[in-house]
Design an enzyme around this catalytic site. Structure first.
Site, mmCIF file in Angstrom:
data_model
loop_
_atom_site.group_PDB
_atom_site.id
_atom_site.type_symbol
_atom_site.label_atom_id
_atom_site.label_comp_id
_atom_site.label_asym_id
_atom_site.label_seq_id
_atom_site.Cartn_x
_atom_site.Cartn_y
_atom_site.Cartn_z
ATOM 1 C CG HIS A 248 -0.435 107.583 92.937
ATOM 2 N ND1 HIS A 248 -0.236 108.946 93.050
ATOM 3 C CD2 HIS A 248 0.508 107.015 93.724
ATOM 4 C CE1 HIS A 248 0.786 109.171 93.862
ATOM 5 N NE2 HIS A 248 1.248 108.013 94.286
ATOM 6 C CG HIS A 274 1.783 111.014 88.779
ATOM 7 N ND1 HIS A 274 1.830 109.758 89.327
ATOM 8 C CD2 HIS A 274 0.944 111.736 89.562
ATOM 9 C CE1 HIS A 274 1.055 109.726 90.391
ATOM 10 N NE2 HIS A 274 0.510 110.909 90.551
ATOM 11 C CG HIS A 322 1.836 112.337 98.869
ATOM 12 N ND1 HIS A 322 0.729 111.597 98.515
ATOM 13 C CD2 HIS A 322 2.315 112.868 97.716
ATOM 14 C CE1 HIS A 322 0.572 111.652 97.204
ATOM 15 N NE2 HIS A 322 1.515 112.426 96.705
#
Length: 562
Positions: A248, A274, A322
């Site tokens: 990520h 992603h 987050h």
């Protein structure tokens, strides 16, 4: 004396055969049976007055002499390889064969022997698929497992320790102690599980000890600092110890841009989570990585497919996941930089082209663990409606598109994580992790899910009823047990004794290094991607990628009224 049946009557009795087409749920997708391994007139149906009786379709052969433990009769077997009508035999919790079941003493062409010790699952009129694999799991709460299993997902790979804030944001189980505790916790769970360690370190010792503790992968996450030094260190350890690395990347571009990340990766195999970017990664052009030969690109399901609600939903999800604060302008700017309608729309098309290879969930950290399969097929349906048939299709069917999309949550994540010898398709020798669907409920509500050859969950009626009557819904069955499933570990962990004493099948991952986009089945396209830094428009090989958001989806409200 033989009898001629109409195609409709035959399908009603024995299930579809070669040339018959089946609609998947309420989508526009039609699959067509390509071949039939059963023999007309020799079908093995079970029931009163039917074929599977002693001396007829059931032989005298013992298990020791080769009879099956279980036979699934007359199912439409559907995986990345194609669509085949067949009987499927299971032994020792694995797939023993795909072909023609019955009694070789009375029937021709029998490849799967039914004996007195054989159980029958009637697959006529049903679709049989491999159990799904979700390779982007935040292990936040154990209740996730049942939501995955009841949706048809039988293998989970990711990291975490529970609702700790590190786990809420990142898919890492940090350190040997936490890895050992999570392996213990997973021993009683009825799905296959692999644990990912934390990959963010600039020196190798702390990463090596996690792999020796049993971590089958390492995860690099920007919230822990995905710097070029950490990327290089993590990949060096992974290459030496044969585990996959998931990344990520750095949304804020603090330690470098996408070019710097690719330079640090230096052509080595890596699984990019992603890769569109809404879930995180270099803004605004992380999507360029789908064109790299060493990158295995995946999506998470909150952006699947692009709809009128996608953008609005993502901003709130991102703030929570987050640990951001709306009162801090920099946090708001961080969130807004990740949510771009242009790249999300392009993601739909890149999936249809086979440039994105995997779909996973990002469970409870922006994604929904029980919707991997639904959202995969919603994306396929949206693209079928907006883009028409794929160029490579033959006949009046959507077989190529269907095979491409089922590969995204079955064989491709299994290849990416070194477990395709055991899961990901319906082939002899692989684990009997299988899902049986009624076509009308395909992708939405499984009729039955097998893990290790045992029925784990199934649509079941009132337990106090004289027969299994309403209310019918998916319930745990006798096979809903930890011993039915497996733990996937690193080879170093297996040799060091990680997982010993847990009473669970332990399987080492293998061949995770040196693979690339070319190994992603039916999803190996590598277009050159360009992103306009001002408008965020995405082009593949010079062609603008854009599509309208969906205003209505299949496999949605009409299936969840109760």
């Amino acid at each position: 004396m033989g009898q001629t049946l109409s195609r409709a009557d035959y399908a009603a009795l024995y299930g579809p055969t070669t040339g018959d087409r089946i609609r998947l749920a309420d989508t526009e997708l039609l699959i067509e049976v390509e071949r039939d391994l059963t023999i007309p007139g020799e079908e093995v149906r079970f029931g009163g007055g039917k074929v599977v009786r002693d001396g007829m379709g059931q032989s005298q052969v013992t298990r020791e002499a080769g009879a099956m433990d279980t036979v699934i009769t007359g199912a439409v077997v559907f995986d990345h390889q194609g669509i085949t009508k067949a009987d499927v035999g299971l032994r020792d919790g694995r797939i023993a064969g795909i072909g023609k079941a019955g009694n070789p003493d009375t029937q021709p062409g029998v490849t799967l022997i039914i004996g007195p010790g054989t159980e029958i699952i009637a697959g006529e009129g049903r679709i049989l698929t491999p159990g799904g694999m979700d390779c982007h799991i935040h292990f936040i709460c154990p209740q996730q497992v049942d939501h995955a299993l009841h949706s048809g997902v039988t293998t989970l790979l990711g990291g975490g320790t529970g609702p700790a804030h590190g786990t809420l944001a990142t898919t890492c189980t940090p350190g040997p102690w936490h890895i050992a505790r999570m392996l213990e916790a997973c021993a009683e769970l009825p799905v296959n599980i692999g644990i990912a360690g934390k990959g963010n370190a600039s020196l190798p010792a702390a990463l090596e000890e996690q792999v020796r503790a049993g971590a089958c992968a390492l995860k690099l996450h920007e919230d822990w600092g995905t710097t070029p030094a950490a990327i290089d260190c993590c990949l060096t350890v992974a290459d030496a110890m044969d585990v996959q690395v998931m990344i990520h990347t750095d949304t804020l571009n603090e330690s470098g841009f996408v070019e710097d990340t690719m330079a640090a990766i230096a052509g080595r195999t890596i699984h990019a989570y992603h890769t569109e970017g809404a879930g995180g990664g270099h803004a605004p052009d992380i999507i360029r990585m789908v064109g790299m030969g060493n990158v295995l690109p995946s999506s998470t399901n909150p952006t699947r497919p692009y709809t009128g609600n996608t953008i609005e939903e993502h901003l709130d999800m991102l703030m929570v996941c987050h640990h951001l604060d709306r009162r801090v302008p920099e946090d708001v700017a961080f969130a807004e930089s990740r949510i771009r309608r242009e790249t999300i729309a392009a993601e739909d098309i890149l999936h249809d082209l086979g440039a994105f290879s995997v779909i996973s969930s990002d469970s409870q950290a922006m994604g929904r663990i029980g919707e991997v399969i639904i959202r995969t097929w919603q994306t396929a349906d949206k693209m079928r409606r907006q883009r028409g048939r794929l160029a490579g299709e033959t006949g009046e069917n959507d077989n190529l598109r269907a095979r491409r999309y089922i590969a995204k949550y079955t064989i491709n994540p299994a290849i990416a994580h070194g477990i395709s010898t055991h899961v990901g398709s319906i082939e002899p020798g692989k684990r009997a992790d299988l899902v049986l669907w009624s076509p009308a409920f395909f992708g939405v509500k499984p009729e039955m899910v097998l893990v290790g050859g045992r029925i784990s969950v199934a649509q079941m009626g009132d337990p106090n009823g004289s027969i299994p009557v309403q209310p019918i819904f998916s319930r745990p069955m006798w096979g809903h047990a930890g011993r039915a499933s497996a733990l996937f570990l690193s080879r170093a962990g297996l040799e060091a004794g990680a997982g010993d004493g847990l009473g669970k099948a332990l399987i080492a991952v293998e061949q995770t290094r040196g693979i690339g986009k070319a190994d992603m089945v039916l999803n190996d396209a590598m277009p050159q991607i360009e992103v306009d830094p001002e408008t965020y428009e995405v082009r593949a090989d010079g062609e603008l990628l854009t599509c309208e958001p969906a205003t209505e989806l299949p496999m949605a409200q009409r299936y969840f009224l109760f």
